[in-house]
Design a protein around this motif. Sequence first.
Motif, mmCIF file in Angstrom:
data_model
loop_
_atom_site.group_PDB
_atom_site.id
_atom_site.type_symbol
_atom_site.label_atom_id
_atom_site.label_comp_id
_atom_site.label_asym_id
_atom_site.label_seq_id
_atom_site.Cartn_x
_atom_site.Cartn_y
_atom_site.Cartn_z
ATOM 1 N N TYR A 27 0.846 -1.193 0.000
ATOM 2 C CA TYR A 27 0.000 0.000 0.000
ATOM 3 C C TYR A 27 0.881 1.242 0.000
ATOM 4 C CZ TYR A 27 -3.183 -3.588 1.705
ATOM 5 O OH TYR A 27 -3.911 -4.740 1.851
ATOM 6 N N GLY A 28 0.415 2.286 -0.695
ATOM 7 C CA GLY A 28 1.122 3.548 -0.722
ATOM 8 C C GLY A 28 2.309 3.528 -1.667
ATOM 9 N N SER A 29 3.103 4.598 -1.593
ATOM 10 C CA SER A 29 4.292 4.711 -2.442
ATOM 11 C C SER A 29 5.283 5.667 -1.810
ATOM 12 C CB SER A 29 3.907 5.219 -3.843
ATOM 13 O OG SER A 29 3.324 6.506 -3.752
ATOM 14 N N GLY A 30 6.521 5.570 -2.256
ATOM 15 C CA GLY A 30 7.551 6.478 -1.779
ATOM 16 C C GLY A 30 8.193 5.996 -0.494
ATOM 17 N N THR A 31 8.775 6.914 0.249
ATOM 18 C CA THR A 31 9.476 6.600 1.488
ATOM 19 C C THR A 31 8.847 7.370 2.634
ATOM 20 O OG1 THR A 31 11.069 8.375 1.049
ATOM 21 C CG2 THR A 31 11.655 6.154 0.301
ATOM 22 N N PRO A 32 9.061 6.887 3.864
ATOM 23 C CA PRO A 32 9.729 5.653 4.273
ATOM 24 C C PRO A 32 8.980 4.417 3.782
ATOM 25 C CG PRO A 32 9.383 7.139 6.149
ATOM 26 C CD PRO A 32 8.566 7.662 5.021
ATOM 27 N N GLU A 33 9.667 3.281 3.857
ATOM 28 C CA GLU A 33 9.088 2.018 3.416
ATOM 29 C C GLU A 33 9.316 0.966 4.492
ATOM 30 O OE1 GLU A 33 9.281 -0.974 -0.496
ATOM 31 O OE2 GLU A 33 10.624 0.759 -0.313
ATOM 32 N N VAL A 34 8.251 0.272 4.896
ATOM 33 C CA VAL A 34 8.378 -0.748 5.937
ATOM 34 C C VAL A 34 7.613 -1.994 5.526
ATOM 35 C CG1 VAL A 34 8.659 0.913 7.826
ATOM 36 C CG2 VAL A 34 6.375 0.100 7.238
ATOM 37 N N THR A 35 8.047 -3.119 6.069
ATOM 38 C CA THR A 35 7.331 -4.388 5.898
ATOM 39 C C THR A 35 6.897 -4.873 7.269
ATOM 40 O OG1 THR A 35 8.619 -4.979 3.939
ATOM 41 C CG2 THR A 35 7.479 -6.762 5.093
ATOM 42 N N LEU A 36 5.585 -5.124 7.419
ATOM 43 C CA LEU A 36 5.015 -5.558 8.690
ATOM 44 C C LEU A 36 4.485 -6.978 8.560
ATOM 45 C CD1 LEU A 36 2.856 -2.393 9.543
ATOM 46 C CD2 LEU A 36 5.274 -2.807 10.068
ATOM 47 N N ARG A 37 4.660 -7.760 9.620
ATOM 48 C CA ARG A 37 4.081 -9.106 9.658
ATOM 49 C C ARG A 37 3.066 -9.171 10.798
ATOM 50 N NH1 ARG A 37 5.186 -14.166 7.694
ATOM 51 N NH2 ARG A 37 7.161 -13.444 6.772
ATOM 52 N N LEU A 38 1.854 -9.643 10.466
ATOM 53 C CA LEU A 38 0.802 -9.851 11.455
ATOM 54 C C LEU A 38 0.791 -11.326 11.831
ATOM 55 C CD1 LEU A 38 -2.058 -7.766 9.775
ATOM 56 C CD2 LEU A 38 -0.260 -6.991 11.335
ATOM 57 N N HIS A 39 0.813 -11.620 13.130
ATOM 58 C CA HIS A 39 1.039 -12.996 13.576
ATOM 59 C C HIS A 39 -0.217 -13.749 13.960
ATOM 60 C CE1 HIS A 39 5.483 -12.887 13.595
ATOM 61 N NE2 HIS A 39 5.306 -11.582 13.797
ATOM 62 N N ASP A 40 -1.391 -13.133 13.864
ATOM 63 C CA ASP A 40 -2.625 -13.876 14.113
ATOM 64 C C ASP A 40 -3.750 -13.248 13.310
ATOM 65 O OD1 ASP A 40 -4.185 -11.895 15.852
ATOM 66 O OD2 ASP A 40 -2.391 -12.162 17.095
ATOM 67 N N ALA A 41 -4.881 -13.938 13.258
ATOM 68 C CA ALA A 41 -5.991 -13.505 12.408
ATOM 69 C C ALA A 41 -6.701 -12.282 12.953
ATOM 70 C CB ALA A 41 -6.979 -14.657 12.236
ATOM 71 N N ARG A 42 -6.729 -12.117 14.254
ATOM 72 C CA ARG A 42 -7.517 -11.041 14.856
ATOM 73 C C ARG A 42 -6.865 -9.680 14.768
ATOM 74 N NH1 ARG A 42 -7.815 -12.653 20.613
ATOM 75 N NH2 ARG A 42 -8.575 -10.516 20.810
ATOM 76 N N ILE A 43 -5.542 -9.626 14.762
ATOM 77 C CA ILE A 43 -4.877 -8.336 14.930
ATOM 78 C C ILE A 43 -5.159 -7.385 13.776
ATOM 79 C CG2 ILE A 43 -2.675 -9.064 13.907
ATOM 80 C CD1 ILE A 43 -3.282 -6.602 16.836
#
Length: 415
Positions: A27-43
């Motif tokens: 989602y989005g474009s440009g900077t900053p750039e991050v990668t997130l991991r969600l560890h369960d279905a509810r979060i």
Amino acid sequence: MFGSLLKHGLKKGRIHLIDHHGRTASYGSGTPEVTLRLHDARIGWEIGLNPWLKVGEAYMDGRLTIEQGTLYDLMDIGLANTNELSGAWTQALSNGLNRVLRWWHQNNPVGRARENVAHHYDLSRKLFSLFLDESMQYSCAYWPKLNITLGEAQQAKMRHIASKLLLEPGQLVLDIGCGWGALGIYLAKTAGVKVIGVTLSKEQLEVAQQRAKDAGLEGQVEFRLQDYREVPERFDRIVSVGMFEHVGIKHYPEFFRQVENLLKPAGAALLHAIGRRDGPGFTNPWLRKYIFPGGYSPALSEVLPWIEKTGLWVTDVEVLRLHYAETIKHWRANFEKHRAEIKALYDERFCRMWEFYLIGSELSFRYDYNMVFQIQMGRGINTVPITRDYMFDWERKEAERAFPQVPWKEGRAAE
């Protein structure tokens, strides 16, 4: 749900989202750039419904982890897109509810005020000693130059405040919310005044009393475990630094009436507090729940009307921009330097909570709506001189005396 929020609200920066099944969306474009991991279905659903609370909780609990980029980058993106993210219907509903309930959130009668203070300020004194400067000041420093140390900037803050108090030897000064005692001790040493400092933190009181004893000022400086509403004496000067944020808006009439009542006829007071430039609002839900229960940083438009209803004159107002961002940047560096020691005091979850708190606070002062204001008040029209020269003259003279090696000339934030 989280993805839907990002799709419609992310205009600056880029977020790659990996769900609990390992599926990735961007989602989005440009900077900053991050990668997130969600560890369960509810979060994902929880964050989508209430990101201002749930992102911090998920990071603290390890349910959301950052695989590319940093927490600073993630919070930078969040603040850069505040208006867009707040436009979602779920956020509009949440914000409206927070505005309605803010009077309850900021209800701070004497007993509850003590509980709220203990929640934060009665944490281990070692924790605070590891990231604050040597004077243990937990409030915005003053940066006439950016190439000075945190300790020098905190000394500069005390000089800046003292210059507005027009102190004379023998005067009686009240310090409301005295912290670990640095300001009261400084005023007593520098100006020969007598100081009574009040706090609701037992931890702070013990440290402040010991520091006054070590400085040989037991007969000149007194620290008490006392609510400002219970102080009986009258004073030549009153100062309050970093305490007003814990008063709560419904108690502002009570606060300023008490300041007026405690001041002698020729008395003056100085209020130093965090404020907001964008008008009345509410405290961030995560900050209110985990860091400062009962806290609120007001707009000047919420403060000045209550002073106007007293007999006090507003004799000077100053807004400090970026000074707190620089201060917190130094606190954050010290915190990371001593992270292992702090983890041993508490645990990793606590470290992540405070990392989130410090980064979010710095960014809110650097890019968002937060600032610090100082309001000088007097009991009469002639309480202080009609020009501000006395402030500059005293401050520069004292700076040159205390730190002759530093060229104390006006600096720019960009230096």
